[in-house]
Design a protein around this motif. Structure first.
Motif, PDB file in Angstrom:
ATOM      1  N   SER A   1      -4.925 -15.591   8.437  1.00  0.00           N
ATOM      2  CA  SER A   1      -4.226 -15.168   9.640  1.00  0.00           C
ATOM      3  C   SER A   1      -3.008 -14.288   9.370  1.00  0.00           C
ATOM      4  O   SER A   1      -2.268 -13.957  10.289  1.00  0.00           O
ATOM      5  CB  SER A   1      -3.788 -16.398  10.443  1.00  0.00           C
ATOM      6  OG  SER A   1      -2.922 -17.197   9.658  1.00  0.00           O
ATOM      7  N   HIS A   2      -2.799 -13.921   8.107  1.00  0.00           N
ATOM      8  CA  HIS A   2      -1.620 -13.121   7.765  1.00  0.00           C
ATOM      9  C   HIS A   2      -1.826 -12.351   6.466  1.00  0.00           C
ATOM     10  O   HIS A   2      -2.756 -12.618   5.723  1.00  0.00           O
ATOM     11  CB  HIS A   2      -0.386 -14.027   7.625  1.00  0.00           C
ATOM     12  CG  HIS A   2      -0.494 -14.986   6.487  1.00  0.00           C
ATOM     13  ND1 HIS A   2      -1.045 -16.244   6.632  1.00  0.00           N
ATOM     14  CD2 HIS A   2      -0.143 -14.889   5.182  1.00  0.00           C
ATOM     15  CE1 HIS A   2      -1.020 -16.871   5.468  1.00  0.00           C
ATOM     16  NE2 HIS A   2      -0.481 -16.063   4.568  1.00  0.00           N
ATOM     17  N   ILE A   3      -0.912 -11.409   6.226  1.00  0.00           N
ATOM     18  CA  ILE A   3      -0.828 -10.720   4.938  1.00  0.00           C
ATOM     19  C   ILE A   3       0.281 -11.403   4.157  1.00  0.00           C
ATOM     20  O   ILE A   3       1.367 -11.627   4.686  1.00  0.00           O
ATOM     21  CB  ILE A   3      -0.453  -9.236   5.104  1.00  0.00           C
ATOM     22  CG1 ILE A   3      -1.513  -8.483   5.889  1.00  0.00           C
ATOM     23  CG2 ILE A   3      -0.248  -8.578   3.732  1.00  0.00           C
ATOM     24  CD1 ILE A   3      -1.104  -7.046   6.220  1.00  0.00           C
ATOM     25  N   SER A   4       0.016 -11.732   2.914  1.00  0.00           N
ATOM     26  CA  SER A   4       1.062 -12.250   2.036  1.00  0.00           C
ATOM     27  C   SER A   4       1.588 -11.088   1.202  1.00  0.00           C
ATOM     28  O   SER A   4       0.816 -10.434   0.512  1.00  0.00           O
ATOM     29  CB  SER A   4       0.505 -13.325   1.098  1.00  0.00           C
ATOM     30  OG  SER A   4       0.166 -14.477   1.824  1.00  0.00           O
ATOM     31  N   LEU A   5       2.883 -10.846   1.291  1.00  0.00           N
ATOM     32  CA  LEU A   5       3.535  -9.819   0.486  1.00  0.00           C
ATOM     33  C   LEU A   5       4.290 -10.532  -0.619  1.00  0.00           C
ATOM     34  O   LEU A   5       5.195 -11.323  -0.353  1.00  0.00           O
ATOM     35  CB  LEU A   5       4.498  -8.986   1.326  1.00  0.00           C
ATOM     36  CG  LEU A   5       5.288  -7.907   0.573  1.00  0.00           C
ATOM     37  CD1 LEU A   5       4.342  -6.833   0.020  1.00  0.00           C
ATOM     38  CD2 LEU A   5       6.341  -7.291   1.471  1.00  0.00           C
ATOM     39  N   TYR A   6       3.899 -10.298  -1.861  1.00  0.00           N
ATOM     40  CA  TYR A   6       4.510 -10.960  -3.011  1.00  0.00           C
ATOM     41  C   TYR A   6       5.611 -10.060  -3.559  1.00  0.00           C
ATOM     42  O   TYR A   6       5.363  -9.136  -4.321  1.00  0.00           O
ATOM     43  CB  TYR A   6       3.449 -11.260  -4.074  1.00  0.00           C
ATOM     44  CG  TYR A   6       2.353 -12.132  -3.524  1.00  0.00           C
ATOM     45  CD1 TYR A   6       2.536 -13.502  -3.388  1.00  0.00           C
ATOM     46  CD2 TYR A   6       1.156 -11.581  -3.097  1.00  0.00           C
ATOM     47  CE1 TYR A   6       1.539 -14.306  -2.853  1.00  0.00           C
ATOM     48  CE2 TYR A   6       0.155 -12.372  -2.557  1.00  0.00           C
ATOM     49  CZ  TYR A   6       0.351 -13.725  -2.433  1.00  0.00           C
ATOM     50  OH  TYR A   6      -0.634 -14.515  -1.891  1.00  0.00           O
ATOM     51  N   ALA A   7       6.833 -10.346  -3.132  1.00  0.00           N
ATOM     52  CA  ALA A   7       7.984  -9.521  -3.485  1.00  0.00           C
ATOM     53  C   ALA A   7       8.861 -10.182  -4.539  1.00  0.00           C
ATOM     54  O   ALA A   7       9.698  -9.522  -5.137  1.00  0.00           O
ATOM     55  CB  ALA A   7       8.805  -9.231  -2.237  1.00  0.00           C
TER      56      ALA A   7
END
Length: 135
Positions: free
Chosen positions: A81-87
């Motif tokens: 249900s989402h985009i995970s942005l690994y920052a």
């Protein structure tokens, strides 16, 4: 120890989330392999990250889109249900005030598919992570 019945990989945690199969060769192939309802957001995320810093290198690493420049990196993945942005932890701490409206876990920021991506915020995070302009 748990073994995925679909791909045969073994994991420490039962029902560990993972990508079964051969990793896509390009970010566009990765996006094309995702559900239709996620593709527009994923394409926008790709565009923001590609354009955020000059000379950023785009590739697939750990079966997900990965961007690097001068030894620094940022990546993203498609979730249900989402985009995970690994920052990274440092970026999440640095931008904590701006991220107050989003779910954040360890080193990842979750951007729901049913909401517009905060393009300016993602651009600023990417520039900070990849050594472009400082925020």
């Amino acid at each position: 120890m748990w073994t995925c019945p679909k791909c045969g990989r073994a994991f420490q945690r039962t029902n560990q989330s993972h990508y079964c199969g051969k990793a896509p060769g390009t970010v566009l192939a990765y996006i094309d392999s995702q559900p239709e309802e996620a593709r527009a957001s994923l394409t926008e995320m790709m565009t923001i990250l590609k354009n955020s810093v000059p000379d950023v290198r785009e590739r697939i690493l750990w079966s997900m889109p990965y961007y690097e420049r001068d030894g620094k990196s940022i990546s993203f993945s498609a979730c249900k249900s989402h985009i995970s942005l690994y920052a990274g932890v440092e970026a999440i701490e640095r931008f904590a005030h701006d991220l107050s409206g989003f779910a954040v876990r360890k080193n990842a920021i979750y951007f729901p598919y049913d909401e517009a991506l905060p393009a300016n915020l993602i651009d600023r995070i990417a520039k900070w992570c990849l050594g472009g302009l400082s925020d």
